[in-house]
Design a protein around this motif. Structure first.
Motif, PDB file in Angstrom:
ATOM      1  N   CYS A   6       0.834  -1.207   0.000  1.00 36.38           N
ATOM      2  CA  CYS A   6       0.000   0.000   0.000  1.00 36.38           C
ATOM      3  C   CYS A   6       0.866   1.253   0.000  1.00 36.38           C
ATOM      4  O   CYS A   6       0.631   2.200  -0.751  1.00 36.38           O
ATOM      5  N   GLU A   7       1.869   1.253   0.853  1.00 38.79           N
ATOM      6  CA  GLU A   7       2.782   2.398   0.929  1.00 38.79           C
ATOM      7  C   GLU A   7       3.453   2.659  -0.419  1.00 38.79           C
ATOM      8  O   GLU A   7       3.544   3.806  -0.881  1.00 38.79           O
ATOM      9  N   TYR A   8       3.888   1.579  -1.067  1.00 41.53           N
ATOM     10  CA  TYR A   8       4.538   1.701  -2.377  1.00 41.53           C
ATOM     11  C   TYR A   8       3.573   2.272  -3.407  1.00 41.53           C
ATOM     12  O   TYR A   8       3.931   3.163  -4.200  1.00 41.53           O
ATOM     13  N   GLN A   9       2.309   1.782  -3.404  1.00 49.43           N
ATOM     14  CA  GLN A   9       1.330   2.246  -4.394  1.00 49.43           C
ATOM     15  C   GLN A   9       0.933   3.697  -4.162  1.00 49.43           C
ATOM     16  O   GLN A   9       0.679   4.443  -5.125  1.00 49.43           O
ATOM     17  N   LEU A  10       0.900   4.128  -2.914  1.00 48.03           N
ATOM     18  CA  LEU A  10       0.490   5.502  -2.615  1.00 48.03           C
ATOM     19  C   LEU A  10       1.614   6.522  -2.802  1.00 48.03           C
ATOM     20  O   LEU A  10       1.359   7.724  -2.862  1.00 48.03           O
ATOM     21  N   ARG A  11       2.843   6.063  -2.887  1.00 49.67           N
ATOM     22  CA  ARG A  11       3.955   6.998  -3.110  1.00 49.67           C
ATOM     23  C   ARG A  11       3.877   7.683  -4.473  1.00 49.67           C
ATOM     24  O   ARG A  11       4.490   8.734  -4.666  1.00 49.67           O
ATOM     25  N   ARG A  12       3.123   7.113  -5.388  1.00 48.76           N
ATOM     26  CA  ARG A  12       2.916   7.783  -6.682  1.00 48.76           C
ATOM     27  C   ARG A  12       2.220   9.123  -6.497  1.00 48.76           C
ATOM     28  O   ARG A  12       2.342  10.028  -7.317  1.00 48.76           O
TER      29      ARG A  12
END
Length: 351
Positions: free
Chosen positions: A256-262
């Motif tokens: 989730c953290e990786y996907q929201l960093r966009r």
């Protein structure tokens, strides 16, 4: 011509007899709105989404000959020590087939709507004890106890014709988590202490709290359910009338953290008090779903649900690989128990 004059009276007589017999023997095609459990033939939810023939959602447009006049009304019965987290998967008084995206009648008895004093829908919450409702901090922001109403036992917000009446409860006090951070959503939770305890019935019950620091692996990822009256999709212009239901998977925090960093930049970190769900196309929170519960079934008991999260914030609505962020109830359970015991004890001493 004389023969025709002789036949006409006979034809008129036969027509009159046919009309009289027809009125007495042919079934009436007249219809009216009646409670669903009082109609022999039911329609599926597709008919409801097309207007339900002008009937409220708890009723159906029934042909007179199919109305069951001898069926008694259903009474509300108080439930003593109800087991937490048990949904009414087939409704309480009726079941509607093909309810894709919508909950059955009173399917989630822990669900509440938060209203302003004008009766306008603001967000959702969940019953965790007869006197306590949990919701998101931001839903109650800048509002006092007298400016909020908790509505329990609701299904269709736009009608009062449900067989079991909803209950509007006034709030005695609001306790907001002191560690709430409006910039990253950390500890986004508030407890609403009611002036009068709710009476548990078939359509009003509590949801289970998770154990402290719940291991998500003990939850069934495929059976987490979001309920609320917010918009069903980005293209909807208004919130829902009938309670919606969406099955959503849990998304691991690292992913989730990786996907929201966009959207938030490469330094974004998901706070430990949060969890994520959804990230699937067309299935998400939209509109006024703040504070609404994310309930997950237990692997050891798939028919029982506990409160995994409450809707916190989202970036987009129903987009692939863009999960919604929830407050992780298991991470703040200790705070919930401490504040509940403290405030209920104060109420007992002053009453």
């Amino acid at each position: 011509m004389r023969r025709l004059h002789g036949i006409l009276p006979i034809l008129f007589l036969l027509l009159a007899i046919y009309q009289v017999l027809g009125q007495n023997s042919w079934p009436s095609r007249e219809r009216r709105c009646v409670a669903r459990h009082k109609c022999r033939h039911q329609v599926d939810f597709r008919a409801m989404t097309k207007g339900n023939n002008g009937c409220p959602a708890p009723e159906t447009y029934c042909q007179n000959i199919h109305i069951l006049n001898d069926v008694p009304d259903i009474s509300v019965e108080e439930t003593v020590n109800p087991e937490c987290g048990r949904p009414n998967t087939r409704g309480v008084t009726f079941e509607v087939p093909n309810m894709d995206g919508f909950a059955q009648e009173f399917e989630f008895p822990w669900m509440v709507a938060l209203l302003d004093i004008k009766g306008e829908y603001l967000g959702g919450g969940a019953i965790i004890s007869p006197e306590v409702v949990i919701t998101a901090n931001h839903v109650t922001n800048n509002l006092t106890e007298d400016q909020l109403i908790v509505r329990a036992g609701e299904w269709d917000l736009k009608t009062n014709s449900e067989h079991f009446p909803h209950v509007d409860a006034r709030i005695r006090s609001i306790v907001r988590h002191p560690g709430f951070d409006k910039y990253n959503g950390a500890n986004n939770v508030a407890l609403l202490f009611l002036r009068t305890p709710l009476k548990f019935t078939q359509h009003i019950k509590l949801i289970c709290l998770p154990p402290n620091n719940r291991n998500i692996r003990n939850l069934d990822y495929s059976r987490c359910i979001l309920s609320g009256w917010g918009k069903k999709s980005f293209n909807d212009f208004t919130d829902m009338n009938v309670l919606k239901k969406m099955e959503l998977p849990i998304v691991h925090n690292n992913k989730c953290e990786y996907q929201l960093r966009r959207f938030f930049g490469y330094t974004f970190q998901l706070d430990n008090s949060l969890l994520c769900a959804s990230g699937e196309l067309g299935k998400d929170t939209c509109g006024s779903d703040g504070g609404s519960p994310l309930a997950c079934s237990l692997r050891e008991d798939p028919q029982r649900y506990e409160l995994a999260g409450i809707v916190n914030f989202r970036v987009l609505c129903g987009k692939q690989d863009v999960p919604t962020v929830y407050t992780n109830v298991g991470k703040i359970r200790d705070w919930i128990i401490i504040e509940t015991n403290k405030n209920l004890n104060v109420s007992a001493r002053t009453s």
